[in-house]
Design an enzyme around this catalytic site. Structure first.
Site, PDB file in Angstrom:
ATOM      1  N   ASP A 163      -8.812  -5.623 -25.399  1.00 29.27           N
ATOM      2  CA  ASP A 163      -9.520  -6.802 -25.378  1.00 29.27           C
ATOM      3  C   ASP A 163      -9.405  -7.234 -27.407  1.00 29.27           C
ATOM      4  O   ASP A 163      -8.941  -8.694 -27.100  1.00 29.27           O
ATOM      5  CB  ASP A 163     -10.950  -6.656 -25.401  1.00 29.27           C
ATOM      6  CG  ASP A 163     -11.656  -6.717 -23.807  1.00 29.27           C
ATOM      7  OD1 ASP A 163     -11.331  -7.643 -23.438  1.00 29.27           O
ATOM      8  OD2 ASP A 163     -12.258  -6.065 -23.784  1.00 29.27           O
ATOM      9  N   GLU A 214     -13.048  -4.668 -30.858  1.00 25.31           N
ATOM     10  CA  GLU A 214     -13.094  -6.049 -29.800  1.00 25.31           C
ATOM     11  C   GLU A 214     -12.560  -6.667 -29.778  1.00 25.31           C
ATOM     12  O   GLU A 214     -11.731  -7.785 -29.441  1.00 25.31           O
ATOM     13  CB  GLU A 214     -13.095  -5.418 -28.769  1.00 25.31           C
ATOM     14  CG  GLU A 214     -13.920  -3.941 -28.688  1.00 25.31           C
ATOM     15  CD  GLU A 214     -14.658  -4.010 -26.621  1.00 25.31           C
ATOM     16  OE1 GLU A 214     -14.032  -3.652 -25.446  1.00 25.31           O
ATOM     17  OE2 GLU A 214     -15.724  -3.904 -26.725  1.00 25.31           O
ATOM     18  N   HIS A 226       0.957  -1.500   0.082  1.00 23.10           N
ATOM     19  CA  HIS A 226       0.077  -0.128  -0.066  1.00 23.10           C
ATOM     20  C   HIS A 226       0.785   0.966  -0.280  1.00 23.10           C
ATOM     21  O   HIS A 226       0.716   2.684  -0.547  1.00 23.10           O
ATOM     22  CB  HIS A 226      -1.155  -0.551   0.963  1.00 23.10           C
ATOM     23  CG  HIS A 226      -2.363  -0.800   0.569  1.00 23.10           C
ATOM     24  ND1 HIS A 226      -3.037  -1.282   1.903  1.00 23.10           N
ATOM     25  CD2 HIS A 226      -2.481  -1.274  -0.534  1.00 23.10           C
ATOM     26  CE1 HIS A 226      -3.569  -1.845   1.177  1.00 23.10           C
ATOM     27  NE2 HIS A 226      -4.142  -2.030  -0.039  1.00 23.10           N
ATOM     28  N   CYS A 236      -9.096   3.494 -29.134  1.00 24.68           N
ATOM     29  CA  CYS A 236      -8.839   3.944 -27.427  1.00 24.68           C
ATOM     30  C   CYS A 236      -8.293   3.406 -26.667  1.00 24.68           C
ATOM     31  O   CYS A 236      -8.805   2.728 -25.353  1.00 24.68           O
ATOM     32  CB  CYS A 236     -10.122   4.300 -26.948  1.00 24.68           C
ATOM     33  SG  CYS A 236     -11.600   2.885 -27.100  1.00 24.68           S
TER      34      CYS A 236
END
Length: 850
Positions: free
Chosen positions: A725, A701, A464, A772
């Site tokens: 994708d 995609e 973290h 994109c």
């Protein structure tokens, strides 16, 4: 259940656990047993069982017996730091073994020189029962009786009766969470079933965990892509299973993650080699990149004192009341901090709140109080027991989550002592913080304006602290090893968190050169940001539009500051996720309208809801699917729930001015889907009184959509290629798979061929074509995409200035040449070698996107 006899796995001297120089073992936090000072060099099985834990460092092994008991054997103390040196595993994880089988061969001389102690704890972990006898204070030989465990039959019988009284249900699911079950998803799992009346547990690789215990869930050691079995009993068992599955199946959106892309998915905890010689001027320490960047500054050494506490308690009632009081104080402080936090900081606070309420920690702490210990001693013992269990997994990601427990330990102990958290040290300007470790709450308290960098002896790339540092843009190196402690206050440092190096007292000439490099980088970024406000053109005047992928109003504001020429992809999922019911049509319309105003008339491409697969929604339970990535996804889900689609379409159509918005459909695979949505747009337009048409585009995609791009181009007004994708489906590689992630590259010639085919079809019908996906911000990919015919690149806002600057140095003819060469290469690696721009020129690694 009968007694279990354990024989000695080593030759040597058997001694009580209290003699072990480690509080976790000596305090029996992990389990009860004895310790052996070994004389031989081979560890043998003390009983029959299966190997259920064998860290990559091979310093320990755990067997599980047919009764469900676990027997942990830990060779020496602090031997994990050897990184596997001197150990040879003779068995494999999951392998069944018989009493007397050889398990691990080790170099006794090396351990004698390098380990803190040779004492080897032999522990019985779990199970309702006690050690009826143990042989200790004498010499033992391999194979002679060492301990006898006797079950507490009454408790076991009662538990079995309770379980049998209700109908039990189970379901096996795949964990889509990229980094497995660590602190934040464990907290989400516990929260998901908070209101259900059911006993729920998770089972994986022979281990089990109470689903309401964040700590227990983390100690399962489940990684991304693994399988777990959910078991539940009680009136709400079916709903509880559905809730757990929803969390486990929800891959975190990569765009929201600040985890460095170079972080290893699974590796032993890294401990840098011991530096036997004092640091000399010019020394270079190498570590793991926690947050990328480059800094020059002077050392500010952080030293933290341990909170003092009394072991003996003042009575069970008093100590329980004290622990409750301290936890309430910490809870109040965390809740106050949560109200002012956002992004990764808010997620860390949520994880700490969940840990504070963890039933496993509470039970263990109360158990120690019941033995006469003070509240502070009990809390520390409970925390450190869980920390040891996490680190014993031998998984870097799980070991890093122990920092959150240590942080919580300190906060509660300070509250018990009536002390405020120590004030953050006053840092000089340009300070590079030096520490053995840094807790999340300590980092949040530091003055980020004065903090130039962070260097830690311990820690990991996915801790973290690393995530928080990356979110704040602070360069950080972790796992630098104990040599960091030799750096004295105010030493000149060069922190190269790109190359993973810390240069200690490098000399004035190198410091000046480093400062000059920082200045050049800053000036370049400033020039890029300033130039980014102009429209993007190539060196030969060719117009290329650079737009932004956004997922909130704040993203839109950042995009405009960075010179975006519009929004090429608005991920509307941000309105639908993490809530109990779908947003209303009015809520959607108002949010889209606010974003449109921020864009000041520039194009706004709104993608319809893209859920399913790795993006499920709690209030929209999808049918059970063997492979969600190939089931109800994108537009398929929208057409399955036409009521949600119609509401969203009406909200988009109501945005003003009418010509600013266009609609983008995800996961289109045939023209029938496109026509079905267009028909609903016509109907929705009538309902909102809109007469102006709206552009309707499709995302490319899948190989199917690329192969029928010619057909789709006759009816869609524009294309937007989601390269993440498209690469995943073309290469048949899950983009969340830890072992395959590095090979999933959109510059693979097969993927580029589909992009070229799509662009050709689009141009043939006068349609626009954009990218994109993550390749849009990749400096090695952008020129090739332009050469293939792409004229719009949509990327994360921070990357826009660098992308524009890169494009401004290129000509269209150059890009076409690179594209032609790329299409005939044999691999993505070969394509990248053609790259005209170095990686990282855009200012950040290419993000996962559409």
């Amino acid at each position: 259940m009968s007694a279990l006899v354990l024989v000695s796995p080593l030759a040597g001297w058997s001694t009580p656990l209290e003699e072990v120089p480690d509080t976790v073992f000596a305090g029996r936090m992990l389990g009860d047993g004895v310790a052996i000072d070994p004389l031989g060099s081979t560890l043998y099985a003390p009983c029959d069982g299966d190997v259920v834990l064998l860290p990559e460092t091979r310093h320990a092994v755990t067997l599980r017996t047919a009764r469900g008991l676990e027997v942990l054997m830990h060779l020496g103390i602090d031997t994990v730091g050897l990184g596997g040196e001197g150990f040879e595993a003779l068995v494999a994880l999951g392998q069944p073994v018989r009493t007397g089988d050889a398990l691990i061969r080790f170099d006794l001389d090396l351990l004698a020189r390098r380990a803190r102690s040779l004492l080897t704890p032999i522990l019985v972990v779990g199970g309702e029962g006690t050690l009826a006898r143990r042989v200790q204070g004498c010499a033992v030989t391999v194979g002679e009786v060492l301990m006898e465990w006797v079950p507490a039959g009454a408790a076991a019988d009662r538990a079995a009766a309770r379980t049998g009284a209700r109908e039990a249900r189970s379901r096996t699911v795949r964990v889509a969470l990229e980094h497995g079950i660590h602190a934040r998803p464990a907290a989400q799992l516990a929260a998901a079933i908070a209101g259900f009346e059911a006993e729920v547990s998770l089972h994986a690789a022979g281990r089990q965990a109470n689903a309401r215990s964040v700590v227990a869930l983390m100690t399962l050691g489940v990684r991304g892509g693994g399988q777990v079995e959910i078991r539940a009993a009680g009136p709400d068992a079916p709903a509880a299973i559905e809730a757990i599955e929803a969390v486990l199946s929800a891959a975190a959106p990569a765009a929201a993650s600040n985890t460095p892309s170079s972080a290893p998915t699974s590796a032993p905890v890294r401990v840098a080699p011991v530096q036997p010689e004092p640091l000399r001027p010019g020394a270079v320490l190498r570590g793991v990149v926690g947050s990328r960047g480059f800094a020059v500054g002077r050392a500010a050494v952080l030293r933290v004192r341990e909170v003092a506490l009394e072991e003996a308690g003042g009575g069970c009632e008093h100590e329980t009341r004290e622990l409750d009081r301290a936890q309430a104080l910490v809870r109040g402080a965390l809740e106050q901090a949560r109200s002012d936090a956002a992004g990764p900081a808010a997620e860390v606070i949520e994880a700490h709140l969940a840990l504070l309420a963890d039933p496993h920690l509470q039970t263990r702490a109360l158990s120690w109080i019941g033995r006469g210990k003070s509240a502070g001693y009990a809390w520390r013992a409970a925390i450190r027991e869980s920390v040891a269990a996490l680190r014993a997994l031998g998984d870097a990601r799980m070991a890093e989550r122990a920092d959150d427990l240590t942080d919580l330990e300190r906060q509660v102990l300070l509250a018990l002592a009536g002390e405020q958290a120590p004030a953050s040290p006053a840092l000089p300007c340009g300070a590079i913080l030096i520490a053995r470790e840094l807790l999340p709450s300590q980092l949040v308290g530091l003055d980020a304006e004065r903090l130039a960098g962070i260097c830690l002896a311990a820690g990991g790339a996915t801790s973290h602290v690393s995530i928080l540092a990356a979110a704040a843009g602070i360069p950080a190196l972790v796992a630098l090893g104990p040599a960091v402690a030799e750096i004295v206050e105010d030493t000149a440092l060069i922190l190269d968190a790109e190359a993973g190096e810390l240069h200690v007292d490098p000399g004035e000439r190198r410091v000046e050169a480093a400062r000059a490099r920082m200045m050049r980088n800053a000036e370049r970024r400033a020039r890029e940001r300033q130039a980014a406000q102009r429209e993007c053109r190539m060196a030969d005047g060719t117009r290329i539009e650079v737009l932004a992928n956004i997922g909130s109003l704040a993203d839109a504001e950042a995009a405009m500051r960075n010179g975006a020429e519009g929004c090429g992809l608005l991920r509307t999922e941000f309105l639908f996720l993490e809530r109990r019911q779908a947003p209303s049509e009015t809520e959607q319309r108002d949010e889209y309208q606010r974003i449109a105003r921020v864009l000041a008339g520039k194009p706004l491409t709104i993608r319809t809801l893209d859920i399913g697969g790795d993006k499920p929604i709690d209030y929209l339970p999808l049918p059970q699917e063997e492979n969600p990535a190939l089931g109800l996804r994108g537009v398929r889900t929208s057409l399955w729930r036409e009521d949600l689609l119609d509401e969203q379409l009406r909200a988009v159509l109501a945005v003003e001015p009418a010509g600013q918005c266009r609609i983008l459909l995800p996961m289109i695979t045939d023209v029938v889907e496109l026509r079905a949505v267009r028909a609903r747009i016509v109907a929705a337009s009538r309902l909102v009184g809109r007469t102006a048409p709206i552009e309707l585009g499709v995302m490319i995609e899948t190989p199917a959509s690329a192969l029928i791009a010619e057909v789709l181009a006759r009816e869609a007004e524009f294309f937007s290629i989601g390269t993440n994708d498209l690469a995943q489906y073309t290469l048949a590689m899950d983009r969340g798979h830890p072992q395959l992630a590095a090979r999933l590259d959109g510059l693979h010639p097969a993927v580029l061929s589909l992009i070229a085919r799509t662009a050709e079809a689009a141009h043939g019908h006068g349609r626009g074509v954009a990218v994109c996906g993550g390749l849009a911000a990749d400096p090695a990919a952008a020129p090739i995409l332009i050469g293939l015919g792409v004229r719009e690149l949509s990327c994360v806002p921070a990357a826009i200035p660098g992308v524009k600057a890169l494009i401004g140095e290129l000509t269209l003819e150059q890009c076409k040449r690179w594209a032609r060469e790329a299409l005939v290469q044999e691999s993505a690696e070969a394509v990248r070698r053609l790259s005209p721009a170095p990686a990282g020129k855009t200012g950040e690694p290419a993000p996962a996107g559409a």
